[in-house]
Design an enzyme around this catalytic site. Structure first.
Site, PDB file in Angstrom:
ATOM      1  N   ALA A  42     -55.889  -8.892  37.830  1.00  0.00           N
ATOM      2  CA  ALA A  42     -55.692  -9.890  36.772  1.00  0.00           C
ATOM      3  C   ALA A  42     -56.594  -9.648  35.567  1.00  0.00           C
ATOM      4  O   ALA A  42     -56.213  -9.950  34.428  1.00  0.00           O
ATOM      5  CB  ALA A  42     -55.928 -11.284  37.334  1.00  0.00           C
ATOM      6  N   LEU A  43     -57.781  -9.094  35.797  1.00  0.00           N
ATOM      7  CA  LEU A  43     -58.671  -8.843  34.660  1.00  0.00           C
ATOM      8  C   LEU A  43     -58.124  -7.806  33.702  1.00  0.00           C
ATOM      9  O   LEU A  43     -58.559  -7.738  32.546  1.00  0.00           O
ATOM     10  CB  LEU A  43     -60.065  -8.423  35.154  1.00  0.00           C
ATOM     11  CG  LEU A  43     -60.912  -9.532  35.765  1.00  0.00           C
ATOM     12  CD1 LEU A  43     -62.275  -8.961  36.194  1.00  0.00           C
ATOM     13  CD2 LEU A  43     -61.108 -10.702  34.801  1.00  0.00           C
ATOM     14  N   VAL A  66     -51.954 -12.900  41.245  1.00  0.00           N
ATOM     15  CA  VAL A  66     -52.390 -13.802  42.316  1.00  0.00           C
ATOM     16  C   VAL A  66     -53.884 -13.620  42.514  1.00  0.00           C
ATOM     17  O   VAL A  66     -54.336 -12.494  42.759  1.00  0.00           O
ATOM     18  CB  VAL A  66     -51.661 -13.491  43.636  1.00  0.00           C
ATOM     19  CG1 VAL A  66     -52.128 -14.450  44.730  1.00  0.00           C
ATOM     20  CG2 VAL A  66     -50.153 -13.593  43.462  1.00  0.00           C
ATOM     21  N   VAL A  67     -54.620 -14.708  42.371  1.00  0.00           N
ATOM     22  CA  VAL A  67     -56.063 -14.670  42.590  1.00  0.00           C
ATOM     23  C   VAL A  67     -56.365 -15.657  43.708  1.00  0.00           C
ATOM     24  O   VAL A  67     -56.148 -16.858  43.551  1.00  0.00           O
ATOM     25  CB  VAL A  67     -56.836 -15.042  41.316  1.00  0.00           C
ATOM     26  CG1 VAL A  67     -58.329 -14.806  41.515  1.00  0.00           C
ATOM     27  CG2 VAL A  67     -56.344 -14.221  40.125  1.00  0.00           C
ATOM     28  N   THR A  72     -67.232 -14.993  47.166  1.00  0.00           N
ATOM     29  CA  THR A  72     -68.230 -14.935  46.084  1.00  0.00           C
ATOM     30  C   THR A  72     -67.722 -15.578  44.797  1.00  0.00           C
ATOM     31  O   THR A  72     -66.585 -16.032  44.717  1.00  0.00           O
ATOM     32  CB  THR A  72     -68.579 -13.455  45.774  1.00  0.00           C
ATOM     33  OG1 THR A  72     -67.438 -12.856  45.131  1.00  0.00           O
ATOM     34  CG2 THR A  72     -68.954 -12.696  47.023  1.00  0.00           C
ATOM     35  N   HIS A  74     -66.826 -14.171  42.320  1.00  0.00           N
ATOM     36  CA  HIS A  74     -65.859 -13.314  41.630  1.00  0.00           C
ATOM     37  C   HIS A  74     -64.532 -14.020  41.340  1.00  0.00           C
ATOM     38  O   HIS A  74     -63.882 -13.746  40.339  1.00  0.00           O
ATOM     39  CB  HIS A  74     -65.621 -12.046  42.456  1.00  0.00           C
ATOM     40  CG  HIS A  74     -65.017 -10.944  41.643  1.00  0.00           C
ATOM     41  ND1 HIS A  74     -63.985 -10.163  42.107  1.00  0.00           N
ATOM     42  CD2 HIS A  74     -65.294 -10.489  40.405  1.00  0.00           C
ATOM     43  CE1 HIS A  74     -63.639  -9.290  41.182  1.00  0.00           C
ATOM     44  NE2 HIS A  74     -64.420  -9.463  40.130  1.00  0.00           N
ATOM     45  N   ASN A  98     -48.307 -17.659  31.197  1.00  0.00           N
ATOM     46  CA  ASN A  98     -49.309 -17.289  32.189  1.00  0.00           C
ATOM     47  C   ASN A  98     -48.857 -17.657  33.602  1.00  0.00           C
ATOM     48  O   ASN A  98     -48.870 -18.817  33.979  1.00  0.00           O
ATOM     49  CB  ASN A  98     -50.646 -17.979  31.881  1.00  0.00           C
ATOM     50  CG  ASN A  98     -51.757 -17.469  32.783  1.00  0.00           C
ATOM     51  OD1 ASN A  98     -51.492 -16.800  33.790  1.00  0.00           O
ATOM     52  ND2 ASN A  98     -52.989 -17.783  32.431  1.00  0.00           N
TER      53      ASN A  98
END
Ligand SMILES: Nc1c(NC[C@H](O)[C@H](O)[C@H](O)CO)[nH]c(=O)[nH]c1=O
Ligand SMILES: CC(=O)[C@@H](O)COP(=O)(O)O
Length: 139
Positions: A42-43, A66-67, A72, A74, A98
């Site tokens: 995604a980044l 998908v995140v 963590t 992150h 989005n």
């Protein structure tokens, strides 16, 4: 008819397939051309959209990803920074929907990726269409 590029971060194949299917279905139902570009995560989506937009080859974009929260911080970076990058491009006049879902677990992801349930891919595609219509309206 307009030229849409779906930029997908292929982190979870089965979920991406569902989200891209929903986005593609919505775009083709509206009579638009669709291409798909795959990036690692995604980044990388905002940068890829910026490059593709600068090429002039596409009229609008749908971000798909998908995140899923891990152990963590992150998650916050990936979720927040991908959204921030997309928002910055949108505020600069690039029509982007989005469809990056940011969830706690696979169950939540499945509900949102399935076009017969929450259809977040189709929702993002319709948002991109709406922004493109606005850009045509305001010139
Ligand atoms: N954890 C997830 C990522 N992480 C990868 C980043 O997006 C990026 O590709 C990496 O930091 C290299 O720059 N990406 C997702 O799309 N989904 C995740 O759950
Ligand atoms: C959203 C993420 O970055 C996640 O998938 C990474 O998991 P972790 O935080 O356990 O490294």
């Amino acid at each position: 008819m307009a030229r849409f590029l779906i930029v997908e971060a292929r982190f979870y194949d089965h979920l991406n397939d569902m989200l891209v299917d929903g986005a593609r279905s919505a775009l083709e139902a509206a009579g638009h051309e669709v291409e798909v570009l795959t990036v690692p995560g995604a980044l990388e989506i905002p940068g890829a959209i910026a490059m593709a937009s600068d090429s002039g080859q596409f009229d609008a974009f749908v971000a798909i990803g998908v995140v899923i929260r891990g152990e963590t911080y992150h998650f916050e970076i990936v979720a927040g920074e991908s959204a921030r990058g997309i928002m910055a491009l949108t505020m600069d006049g690039v029509a982007i929907g989005n469809g990056i879902i940011t969830v706690e677990n696979e169950e939540q992801a499945l509900a949102r990726a399935d076009k017969t349930r929450k259809d977040k891919g189709g929702e993002a595609a319709k948002a991109a269409i709406a922004l493109l219509d606005l850009r045509k309206k305001f010139g």
